[in-house]
Design a protein around this motif. Sequence first.
Motif, PDB file in Angstrom:
ATOM      1  N   GLY A 144      52.987  19.986  78.864  1.00 24.01           N
ATOM      2  CA  GLY A 144      51.939  20.954  79.147  1.00 24.01           C
ATOM      3  C   GLY A 144      51.968  22.178  78.250  1.00 24.01           C
ATOM      4  N   VAL A 145      51.056  23.087  78.552  1.00 24.80           N
ATOM      5  CA  VAL A 145      50.922  24.320  77.773  1.00 24.80           C
ATOM      6  C   VAL A 145      51.215  25.536  78.656  1.00 24.80           C
ATOM      7  N   GLU A 146      52.101  25.337  79.635  1.00 25.84           N
ATOM      8  CA  GLU A 146      52.423  26.429  80.547  1.00 25.84           C
ATOM      9  C   GLU A 146      52.991  27.654  79.828  1.00 25.84           C
ATOM     10  N   ASP A 147      53.684  27.428  78.721  1.00 30.25           N
ATOM     11  CA  ASP A 147      54.304  28.541  77.992  1.00 30.25           C
ATOM     12  C   ASP A 147      53.350  29.220  77.012  1.00 30.25           C
ATOM     13  N   ASP A 148      52.191  28.626  76.782  1.00 31.48           N
ATOM     14  CA  ASP A 148      51.223  29.249  75.878  1.00 31.48           C
ATOM     15  C   ASP A 148      50.523  30.414  76.574  1.00 31.48           C
ATOM     16  N   PRO A 149      50.135  31.444  75.822  1.00 33.02           N
ATOM     17  CA  PRO A 149      49.350  32.523  76.440  1.00 33.02           C
ATOM     18  C   PRO A 149      48.061  31.971  77.038  1.00 33.02           C
ATOM     19  N   ALA A 150      47.674  32.503  78.178  1.00 34.37           N
ATOM     20  CA  ALA A 150      46.456  32.021  78.836  1.00 34.37           C
ATOM     21  C   ALA A 150      45.238  32.197  77.935  1.00 34.37           C
ATOM     22  N   GLY A 151      45.210  33.293  77.170  1.00 31.83           N
ATOM     23  CA  GLY A 151      44.076  33.528  76.282  1.00 31.83           C
ATOM     24  C   GLY A 151      43.937  32.462  75.213  1.00 31.83           C
ATOM     25  N   GLU A 152      45.067  31.929  74.740  1.00 33.19           N
ATOM     26  CA  GLU A 152      45.025  30.866  73.731  1.00 33.19           C
ATOM     27  C   GLU A 152      44.423  29.593  74.311  1.00 33.19           C
ATOM     28  N   THR A 153      44.866  29.224  75.515  1.00 33.35           N
ATOM     29  CA  THR A 153      44.320  28.027  76.158  1.00 33.35           C
ATOM     30  C   THR A 153      42.838  28.200  76.458  1.00 33.35           C
ATOM     31  N   TYR A 154      42.464  29.381  76.933  1.00 33.81           N
ATOM     32  CA  TYR A 154      41.050  29.645  77.226  1.00 33.81           C
ATOM     33  C   TYR A 154      40.215  29.516  75.953  1.00 33.81           C
ATOM     34  N   TRP A 155      40.719  30.014  74.834  1.00 33.79           N
ATOM     35  CA  TRP A 155      39.990  29.917  73.565  1.00 33.79           C
ATOM     36  C   TRP A 155      39.778  28.450  73.193  1.00 33.79           C
ATOM     37  N   LYS A 156      40.810  27.630  73.343  1.00 34.15           N
ATOM     38  CA  LYS A 156      40.693  26.212  72.991  1.00 34.15           C
ATOM     39  C   LYS A 156      39.690  25.503  73.897  1.00 34.15           C
ATOM     40  N   VAL A 157      39.729  25.815  75.192  1.00 31.85           N
ATOM     41  CA  VAL A 157      38.774  25.205  76.120  1.00 31.85           C
ATOM     42  C   VAL A 157      37.349  25.638  75.773  1.00 31.85           C
ATOM     43  N   THR A 158      37.188  26.888  75.416  1.00 32.17           N
ATOM     44  CA  THR A 158      35.860  27.440  75.147  1.00 32.17           C
ATOM     45  C   THR A 158      35.281  26.939  73.830  1.00 32.17           C
ATOM     46  N   HIS A 159      36.083  26.975  72.772  1.00 36.88           N
ATOM     47  CA  HIS A 159      35.565  26.726  71.422  1.00 36.88           C
ATOM     48  C   HIS A 159      35.906  25.351  70.863  1.00 36.88           C
ATOM     49  N   GLY A 160      36.848  24.636  71.480  1.00 44.96           N
ATOM     50  CA  GLY A 160      37.266  23.369  70.905  1.00 44.96           C
ATOM     51  C   GLY A 160      38.024  23.587  69.605  1.00 44.96           C
ATOM     52  N   MET A 161      38.318  22.487  68.913  1.00 43.70           N
ATOM     53  CA  MET A 161      39.066  22.591  67.661  1.00 43.70           C
ATOM     54  C   MET A 161      38.453  21.678  66.611  1.00 43.70           C
ATOM     55  N   ARG A 162      38.104  22.271  65.499  1.00 42.40           N
ATOM     56  CA  ARG A 162      37.504  21.529  64.392  1.00 42.40           C
ATOM     57  C   ARG A 162      38.475  20.475  63.853  1.00 42.40           C
ATOM     58  N   PHE A 163      37.919  19.359  63.385  1.00 42.49           N
ATOM     59  CA  PHE A 163      38.685  18.251  62.801  1.00 42.49           C
ATOM     60  C   PHE A 163      39.554  17.534  63.826  1.00 42.49           C
ATOM     61  N   THR A 164      39.274  17.703  65.112  1.00 39.92           N
ATOM     62  CA  THR A 164      39.966  16.954  66.160  1.00 39.92           C
ATOM     63  C   THR A 164      38.910  16.429  67.120  1.00 39.92           C
ATOM     64  N   GLY A 165      39.363  15.728  68.154  1.00 38.54           N
ATOM     65  CA  GLY A 165      38.417  15.256  69.158  1.00 38.54           C
ATOM     66  C   GLY A 165      38.173  16.263  70.262  1.00 38.54           C
ATOM     67  N   MET A 166      38.749  17.471  70.134  1.00 39.26           N
ATOM     68  CA  MET A 166      38.635  18.483  71.189  1.00 39.26           C
ATOM     69  C   MET A 166      37.270  19.153  71.144  1.00 39.26           C
ATOM     70  N   PRO A 167      36.431  18.940  72.182  1.00 40.01           N
ATOM     71  CA  PRO A 167      35.099  19.555  72.177  1.00 40.01           C
ATOM     72  C   PRO A 167      35.136  20.994  72.674  1.00 40.01           C
ATOM     73  N   ALA A 168      34.067  21.709  72.422  1.00 34.16           N
ATOM     74  CA  ALA A 168      33.897  23.059  72.962  1.00 34.16           C
ATOM     75  C   ALA A 168      33.159  22.961  74.292  1.00 34.16           C
TER      76      ALA A 168
END
Length: 206
Positions: A144-168
């Motif tokens: 999991g990403v329990e140790d990541d800052p909450a803001g970082e996870t929120y950014w990934k959920v919101t914006h997704g990640m280019r060049f991956t399958g992660m959608p925004a």
Amino acid sequence: MLLVRSARGACCSLSSVRHDIPRLLTGSTANIGRMRTFLSGVLATVVAVAVCGLLAIKLGLVPANADAKPGKLETWAAKTALKATIAREEPKGDPPLAPSSANLRTGMELYRQNCQVCHGAAGARPSNIARGLYQKAPQLAKHGVEDDPAGETYWKVTHGMRFTGMPAFANTLNETQRWQVTLFLKHMDDLPMDVAAAWRHPASRH
């Protein structure tokens, strides 16, 4: 007598400078020539690299298939750009929602509906979609990403990640829902008993 000596000294100095001017000009010209040669070499190198890169793309030498292992340069560029972007744009400070049982349960349900197919469920093997993704989606139920800052996870959920399958999800989940998913991921290893039971045993979630 002193004035005569001073005048002679001044004349000698002027004469010396006059003789040195051609040498100084010659040296400056040589330096300018060397600088031009250096800059020309740099420009030629940049052009050659750009042309080679364009040819590689045109000839299909840069892999575009999802099952190709990314090269070191591609991996470095993607990770460096992602890290820098998140550091600049992620929300700072505490999440605007409390990690209450209700928010965590809603976050769990949203995770099941939107994320589980790629990022895995508790005690389950990766899905066929997850195994075929490029880049490989992290199995958050195990790592999991329990140790990541909450803001970082929120950014990934919101914006997704280019060049991956992660959608925004900015256009499909509202801000509260995105924070609820974030809270669930942040507290996945420390869920309230009722939410933890529903997470591990889906049939008992109602």
